[in-house]
Write an enzyme that holds these catalytic residues in place. Structure first.
Site, PDB file in Angstrom:
ATOM      1  N   CYS A 296       0.806  -1.213   0.000  1.00  0.00           N
ATOM      2  CA  CYS A 296       0.000   0.000   0.000  1.00  0.00           C
ATOM      3  C   CYS A 296       0.841   1.266   0.000  1.00  0.00           C
ATOM      4  O   CYS A 296       2.044   1.246   0.257  1.00  0.00           O
ATOM      5  CB  CYS A 296      -0.893   0.051   1.247  1.00  0.00           C
ATOM      6  SG  CYS A 296      -1.961  -1.356   1.450  1.00  0.00           S
TER       7      CYS A 296
ATOM      8  N   ASN B  89      -0.126   0.881   5.720  1.00  0.00           N
ATOM      9  CA  ASN B  89       0.783   0.197   4.810  1.00  0.00           C
ATOM     10  C   ASN B  89       1.597  -0.796   5.625  1.00  0.00           C
ATOM     11  O   ASN B  89       2.251  -0.415   6.590  1.00  0.00           O
ATOM     12  CB  ASN B  89       1.720   1.207   4.137  1.00  0.00           C
ATOM     13  CG  ASN B  89       2.845   0.525   3.385  1.00  0.00           C
ATOM     14  OD1 ASN B  89       2.677  -0.549   2.829  1.00  0.00           O
ATOM     15  ND2 ASN B  89       4.009   1.164   3.371  1.00  0.00           N
ATOM     16  N   GLY B  90       1.551  -2.082   5.265  1.00  0.00           N
ATOM     17  CA  GLY B  90       2.351  -3.072   5.966  1.00  0.00           C
ATOM     18  C   GLY B  90       1.572  -4.311   6.328  1.00  0.00           C
ATOM     19  O   GLY B  90       0.433  -4.514   5.890  1.00  0.00           O
TER      20      GLY B  90
ATOM     21  N   GLY C  30       0.244   0.515  -5.168  1.00  0.00           N
ATOM     22  CA  GLY C  30      -0.978  -0.280  -5.098  1.00  0.00           C
ATOM     23  C   GLY C  30      -1.950   0.137  -6.170  1.00  0.00           C
ATOM     24  O   GLY C  30      -2.257   1.326  -6.294  1.00  0.00           O
TER      25      GLY C  30
ATOM     26  N   TYR D  52      13.308  -1.709  -5.493  1.00  0.00           N
ATOM     27  CA  TYR D  52      12.220  -1.635  -6.467  1.00  0.00           C
ATOM     28  C   TYR D  52      11.017  -0.784  -6.087  1.00  0.00           C
ATOM     29  O   TYR D  52      10.529  -0.017  -6.890  1.00  0.00           O
ATOM     30  CB  TYR D  52      11.742  -3.054  -6.797  1.00  0.00           C
ATOM     31  CG  TYR D  52      10.540  -3.084  -7.720  1.00  0.00           C
ATOM     32  CD1 TYR D  52      10.663  -2.688  -9.046  1.00  0.00           C
ATOM     33  CD2 TYR D  52       9.287  -3.478  -7.267  1.00  0.00           C
ATOM     34  CE1 TYR D  52       9.559  -2.689  -9.894  1.00  0.00           C
ATOM     35  CE2 TYR D  52       8.184  -3.487  -8.103  1.00  0.00           C
ATOM     36  CZ  TYR D  52       8.329  -3.093  -9.427  1.00  0.00           C
ATOM     37  OH  TYR D  52       7.251  -3.088 -10.253  1.00  0.00           O
TER      38      TYR D  52
END
Length: 469
Positions: free
Chosen positions: A14, A120-121, A42, A262
């Site tokens: 996310c 996020n996570g 995302g 990335y």
């Protein structure tokens, strides 16, 4: 309906964005632009939640749905979201299916108020926390660990004097990777996990404060980066200013290496490390470790271009563009079958035949997952007349699962977990193959403490509860 998975790409979960205009300006449009800048993190769903700090105390309005930011939000939707404080989210699911119900932000009404949460996570103790909360009467509507976090905060809020204290107590219980932005009707709160596994930064534009997963999102709304939020820090923004709670800050850090390889956008800066510069250093390390006689160095668009430039500069071999990328191919072309996946590569990328014919190439990319895409690219290059294709990968081989929000396929689908580098080289049809050495990862990030468990199986915390996920 669940989206088919593209196993040739490693996915992040996310991106999160939060904003508070102390001047009372509507922020929905800014959140939209911030989410557009984070779209790479995302592409399955997105959402925006806003509140007017001068309005009714429990009033948080929101909109979320499946799709890209530009597909879900248009002028009419944005104009209906009135408020000077808010959070936004873009999602790729690693826990919970791809449904509208699992889209974020999560908006939770509870006894003492309302909050909107974007996460996020991934947590590693979700199951035990969910069981504990269910035993207190909490009812869950999704299968996500994000809802577990929100319910944990709501539960703690019943016996705390402020939402900040409730968040501190909840953060003391959850374990894993998280970057959180939380909006109550009067406050914007940012929380980062104590190891710093997930990125989070703070910016400012005039009297407006912005929090985001990456600095590129700050730039998209004209905000300047102030600093990265410390791992373990709880940052609260109110009309009175900023308050930092560092009671959960610790000395041990483990930043996710794949942000630098990335995930993060090329123009972002995370924890003082410029992403472009990190990838240039990775390419230079590859050139030093795996020299080869060649005529050109090329990168796989867009993931391998910066590392390819670094390889070129360090080796003295000229850099060239070997592919044209079709930027207008949508998610329709992410197909689950082998045949469709092979066709999709040719639709997305075409070889510049005049560049590669009669040349020995070094081809650089960030990773090899299943090997299918790389094999197809090498075949396309050789059909176009390339004499040799030497593959260089700017990450070590993926060998182990990640439990912190990086969607790495199972070991059976990871080519490096069942084949030696020599076997991988033969299977993809390369003339030689070199992976970035694990010892070069910290030089890539200037000595930043890293989590590289997907490469070396050394996890920075106990993950036994989630090993069967």
């Amino acid at each position: 309906m669940e989206q088919p998975i593209d196993f040739e790409r490693i996915r992040e979960e996310c991106g999160v964005f939060g904003i508070y205009s102390l001047d009372g300006q509507n922020v929905a449009e800014d959140i939209y632009y911030g989410l557009c800048a984070l779209q790479h993190r995302g592409q399955e769903s997105c959402g925006i939640a806003v509140s007017d700090t001068r309005g009714p105390k429990r009033n948080i309005s929101f909109l979320k749905d499946l799709g890209l930011v530009g597909e879900v939000f248009h002028e009419e939707e944005l104009s209906s979201l009135k408020g000077n404080i808010g959070v936004g989210h873009v999602r790729y699911s690693t826990t919970g299916s791809t449904t509208k119900e699992n889209a974020q932000p999560l908006v939770l009404n509870y006894a003492k108020g309302t909050l909107a949460l974007a996460h996020n996570g991934n947590l590693v103790n979700t199951d035990s926390l969910r069981e504990e909360l269910e035993n207190t009467g909490m009812v869950f509507h999704t299968t996500t660990d994000s809802e577990v976090i929100a319910c944990c905060i709501a539960r703690e809020r019943t016996h705390t004097a402020s939402v900040e204290e409730a968040i501190l107590r909840a953060a003391s219980k959850i374990r894993g990777a998280y970057g959180l932005v939380i909006a109550s009707p009067r406050k914007l709160i940012a929380v980062r996990d104590p190891l710093g596994l997930k990125p989070l930064c703070l910016g400012k534009r005039g009297n407006t404060y912005v929090v985001a997963s990456e600095s590129c999102a700050l730039t998209s709304v004209g905000a300047s980066l102030i600093r990265d939020i410390q791992p373990g820090e709880i940052l609260t923004i109110t009309e009175d200013g900023i308050h930092s709670d560092t009671r959960l800050v610790q000395s041990e850090r483990a930043h996710c290496i794949f942000e630098y390889i990335y995930f993060a956008r090329l123009d972002s800066c995370l924890d003082g490390i410029g992403i472009y510069d990190a990838r240039i250093r990775a390419g230079a390390a590859l050139a030093k470790a795996y020299p080869v006689e060649a005529d050109l160095v090329a990168g796989v668009p867009d993931s391998g271009l910066a590392a390819a430039k670094g390889y070129s500069e360090a080796s003295g071999i000229p850099f060239a563009l070997a592919f044209h990328k079709n930027s207008y191919v949508g998610r329709t072309f992410i197909k689950p079958t082998q045949k469709e996946r092979s066709s999709s590569v040719k639709i997305k990328l075409s070889v510049l035949e005049s560049v590669v014919r009669g040349k020995r190439l070094v081809l650089v990319d960030d990773s090899i997952v299943r090997g299918t895409t790389m094999a197809n690219l090498i075949s396309m290059l050789k059909q176009a007349g390339a004499l040799e294709v030497h593959v260089r990968i700017s990450s070590p081989p993926f060998l182990y699962p990640c439990y912190f929000g990086t969607d790495i396929p199972s070991n059976q689908q990871l080519i490096a977990s069942r084949c030696t580098p020599e076997e991988v080289c033969s299977l993809i049809g390369a003339d030689s193959l070199g992976y970035l050495k694990i010892e070069d990862l910290e030089s890539m990030t200037n000595g930043l403490p890293l989590c590289k468990a997907c490469f070396d199986n050394h996890y920075p915390m106990d993950v036994s509860e989630c090993t069967n996920k």
